[in-house]
Enzyme design. Sequence first.
Site, short mmCIF file in Angstrom:
data_model
loop_
_atom_site.label_atom_id
_atom_site.label_comp_id
_atom_site.label_asym_id
_atom_site.label_seq_id
_atom_site.Cartn_x
_atom_site.Cartn_y
_atom_site.Cartn_z
N CYS A 1 73.11 45.34 -66.68
CA CYS A 1 74.19 44.95 -66.02
C CYS A 1 74.44 43.68 -66.18
CB CYS A 1 73.89 45.40 -64.39
SG CYS A 1 72.33 44.44 -63.98
N THR A 2 75.49 43.05 -65.41
CA THR A 2 75.89 41.95 -65.73
C THR A 2 74.73 40.78 -65.58
OG1 THR A 2 77.91 42.43 -64.70
CG2 THR A 2 77.65 39.86 -65.18
#
Length: 271
Positions: free
Chosen positions: A186-187
């Site tokens: 994810c980010t």
Amino acid sequence: MSDAPIVNLSGYRFVHLDDLPAIQSAMKQAFSEVGLQGSVMLASEGINVSIAGTREQVTAARQWFDQDPRFADLWLKESYSADVPYRRLRIRRRTEIIAFDGQDSEKLQARRPPAPSLAPETLCQWLDESRDMTLLDTRNDYEIVSGTFPASTHLNIKHFRNFKVAVDKALAEGRLDRDKPMVTYCTGGIRCEKAAPWLLEKGFREVYQIEGGLLNYLQSCGSRHWEGDCFVFDDRVELTPELQPTGAGLCDHCQLAVPAGTECRCQLGRH
């Protein structure tokens, strides 16, 4: 290090916090005094930080964190911008620092075995080798439009709260294999801190998460194996693989990043 005057800090820590109102009040006073802006989420399970300011201001924030043993040496990823990508300072108390389990989040997270982290350079090597694995994008569908690893499996979710149901559906459809090694991303890594241990609990045999998330991968490996830009949850909206703002705006209707000077395709369809 960049010549841009604004330093953006993002990071999190899962740690038991039992005095949330006191932490919230003290942090708001300290950060407001030095003029920091951004967002901090507090829950009994930990802290999630996204703040920005001048070098002097973020240094003051780091010093404030370090004076509390629960936050000392908090790993905060740095990126840079010409302007502060937040409009104000918000420090909020929530049930979870990232929505996933609900009221029992801290208890459920504590009982799950942690998933090992994978260094960005190791993932890059595995992709170089075309290793047989599942690269699972845990982000929302509108984030993936901005950029992704082409080799990824996507769950087509609108919100991380839908992750568990989407995994069950993907298993039923045969798009996920419990016996194949899996790398989640994810980010910034916080969603995978929730997702990866749950996947192990769900019976997946070998699950990893990228150390520091996509932002750390892009800083360490650049655009190798990556296609496009990286969606972020602040006024920068998108970052290039060099972690520089693309200039994109955000569509109020569908949440897609929109290149500067253009109209979102969802709006074009309304005419």
